[in-house]
Write a protein that holds these residues in place. Structure first.
Motif, short mmCIF file in Angstrom:
data_model
loop_
_atom_site.label_atom_id
_atom_site.label_comp_id
_atom_site.label_asym_id
_atom_site.label_seq_id
_atom_site.Cartn_x
_atom_site.Cartn_y
_atom_site.Cartn_z
N TYR A 270 0.82 -1.21 0.00
CA TYR A 270 0.00 0.00 0.00
C TYR A 270 0.86 1.26 0.00
CZ TYR A 270 -3.91 -3.09 1.01
OH TYR A 270 -4.87 -4.07 0.93
N PRO A 271 0.27 2.39 -0.39
CA PRO A 271 1.01 3.66 -0.35
C PRO A 271 1.37 4.02 1.09
CG PRO A 271 -1.08 3.90 -1.54
CD PRO A 271 -1.09 2.57 -0.89
N PRO A 272 2.42 4.81 1.31
CA PRO A 272 3.33 5.31 0.27
C PRO A 272 4.27 4.21 -0.22
CG PRO A 272 4.07 6.05 2.43
CD PRO A 272 2.75 5.36 2.64
N GLU A 273 4.35 4.05 -1.53
CA GLU A 273 5.15 2.98 -2.12
C GLU A 273 6.64 3.32 -2.09
OE1 GLU A 273 3.32 0.67 -5.67
OE2 GLU A 273 2.50 2.69 -5.81
N THR A 274 7.44 2.27 -2.05
CA THR A 274 8.89 2.44 -2.13
C THR A 274 9.45 1.78 -3.39
OG1 THR A 274 9.16 0.46 -0.76
CG2 THR A 274 9.21 2.60 0.37
N THR A 275 8.66 0.92 -4.00
CA THR A 275 9.06 0.29 -5.25
C THR A 275 7.82 -0.23 -5.95
OG1 THR A 275 10.63 -1.27 -6.24
CG2 THR A 275 9.43 -2.01 -4.29
N ASN A 276 7.99 -0.92 -7.06
CA ASN A 276 6.86 -1.40 -7.85
C ASN A 276 7.26 -2.68 -8.57
OD1 ASN A 276 4.64 -1.77 -9.49
ND2 ASN A 276 4.92 0.10 -10.67
N ILE A 277 6.39 -3.67 -8.52
CA ILE A 277 6.68 -4.94 -9.19
C ILE A 277 6.92 -4.74 -10.68
CG2 ILE A 277 4.25 -5.47 -9.64
CD1 ILE A 277 7.01 -7.98 -8.65
N MET A 278 6.32 -3.69 -11.27
CA MET A 278 6.51 -3.48 -12.71
C MET A 278 7.92 -3.03 -13.04
SD MET A 278 4.01 -4.52 -14.41
CE MET A 278 4.50 -3.86 -16.01
N LEU A 279 8.66 -2.50 -12.07
CA LEU A 279 10.07 -2.21 -12.33
C LEU A 279 10.82 -3.52 -12.57
CD1 LEU A 279 12.40 -0.17 -12.49
CD2 LEU A 279 12.70 -0.42 -10.01
N LEU A 280 10.50 -4.53 -11.78
CA LEU A 280 11.10 -5.86 -11.97
C LEU A 280 10.69 -6.42 -13.33
CD1 LEU A 280 11.14 -8.70 -9.29
CD2 LEU A 280 10.69 -9.19 -11.69
N VAL A 281 9.42 -6.29 -13.69
CA VAL A 281 8.93 -6.81 -14.97
C VAL A 281 9.63 -6.10 -16.13
CG1 VAL A 281 6.91 -6.96 -16.48
CG2 VAL A 281 6.71 -7.56 -14.06
N GLY B 55 8.01 7.51 -9.04
CA GLY B 55 8.28 6.11 -9.31
C GLY B 55 9.69 5.77 -8.90
N SER B 56 10.26 4.73 -9.50
CA SER B 56 11.64 4.35 -9.16
C SER B 56 12.35 3.84 -10.40
CB SER B 56 11.65 3.27 -8.07
OG SER B 56 10.95 2.12 -8.47
#
Length: 387
Positions: free
Chosen positions: A139-150, A283-284
């Motif tokens: 949940y927010p606040p996010e520190t990363t995103n699975i789509m960065l891995l994708v 984002g990251s």
């Protein structure tokens, strides 16, 4: 890499970024685009409009705050202090992903988007399913995103030389299996083992192939999750935040400044009431050089995003001599001002290391107690009552 080299720092830190020439205070040490970057999932859900490649804002600060607060009559003072160029905005003809320019659209397509283009109205598409599962875990606040891995996996798979692309990614992987698991535990919480398996299966449904198979094994996927959790650099390109930074640089009277500060506080409250905690970070991204910078509680450099995109700039905030290690702070300004014990606690929880920088060493005689500003209101009241 003029004036810089990556080499072993010490047995505790591993690799670090070192100067091979002198940098004066204020000098730009480096500028770099990320290997890949990605908007946070919840930002996209709340419709923060940003270029799908470089995360440049695709709306004005006024449009941004009006939408996030659901207050269409808000007017930002000094709106001319931050300009937004939206003349070249374009989109993917298939999935309608937005880009700030045709150049960004082409870069994304050639780097990763060809494999990841999908109909966003298809609730059964593997990417949609993965993102929905991720949002329920993080949940927010996010520190990363699975789509960065994708996107990292798509970058490898789409590369003309997948083995070379994979080698670029592997240079970020330098922890033990146990350290990776501990970092993922921190990222996903108590149910991390089950969640990790779920994410791995769902990611495998999105992208697979011989070039990325080693990253989709249980151990390989855990390493990748730890990688994006620790090496993923937050990218600050939100238009409201950049307007705030610009307007705070303006010259005005003390009364005007006070009124402006109150207005800004009110804006953030409006946004929080409607859309949740405001995220200055859009984002990251994964940066080859900047990610080599180790932490110091007395840093000699700082990162920023002066172009309103994912292009990062590292600037010297102290004189740096040849042979000096270039260090940034992993902590925000508020956390950096806390006691040594508070800083060490946050670094241990989020990055799994004990800081041995000069500042921490010089404060080693301080008592191991938490700063008052880190305590809850109830804890502070209890301390006051004891006094």
């Amino acid at each position: 890499m003029d004036g810089l080299e990556i080499r072993i720092s010490n047995s505790k830190k591993g690799k670090g970024l070192f100067a091979t020439k002198k940098f004066d205070q204020g000098d730009i040490i480096l500028e770099e685009d990320p290997l890949v970057s990605c908007q946070f999932a919840w930002n996209a859900f709340y419709r923060y409009l940003a270029c799908d490649n470089c995360m440049r804002p695709l709306e004005t600060p006024e449009q941004n705050v009006r939408r996030l607060s659901c207050k269409p009559d808000i007017v930002l003072p000094h709106s001319d202090c931050y300009e937004t160029n939206l003349e070249n905005v374009t989109s993917c003809s298939q999935c309608e992903a937005l880009y700030c320019s045709e150049g960004c659209r082409q870069i994304a397509f050639e780097k990763y988007h060809r494999l990841l283009c999908y109909d966003k109205s298809d609730a059964q598409h593997p990417i949609f399913v993965l993102l929905e599962s991720w949002k329920q875990m993080h949940y927010p606040p996010e520190t990363t995103n699975i789509m960065l891995l994708v996107r990292i996996l798509a970058f490898i798979q789409q590369s003309p030389d997948p083995s070379s692309a994979a080698a670029k990614v592997k240079q970020f992987c330098h922890r033990t299996v146990n350290e990776d698991a501990e970092l993922v535990h921190k990222l996903l919480g108590e149910q991390f083992a089950d969640q990790l398996n779920t994410l791995r299966d769902l990611t495998g449904n999105v992208i697979s192939g011989d070039s990325v198979q080693e990253f989709l094994t249980p151990e390989g996927f855990c390493t990748m999750m730890a990688l994006i959790g620790t090496n993923g650099q937050g990218i600050g390109t939100s238009p409201l935040a950049m307007w705030v930074n610009a307007v705070l640089e303006l010259t005005m009277s003390d009364d005007e400044r006070q009124q402006l500060d109150l207005f800004i506080d009110k804006l953030y409250q409006y946004v929080e009431d409607e859309s949740g905690t405001f995220l200055n970070t859009e984002g990251s991204g994964l940066y080859q050089l900047q990610s080599a910078c180790n932490h110091s509680c007395a840093p000699n450099a700082e990162s920023s995003f002066p172009y309103g995109s994912h292009r990062i700039q590292l600037k010297a905030i102290k004189p740096i001599l040849p042979g000096d290690e270039i260090c940034i702070s992993y902590l925000d300004e508020c956390s950096l001002q806390r006691s040594r014990h508070s800083r060490q606690k946050e670094l241990a929880q989020n990055y799994l290391f004990v800081c041995w920088c000069e500042r921490c060493m010089s404060q080693s005689s301080q008592p191991d107690c938490t700063s008052e500003e880190e305590m809850s209101d109830d804890e502070v009241e209890e301390v006051d009552a004891d006094d």
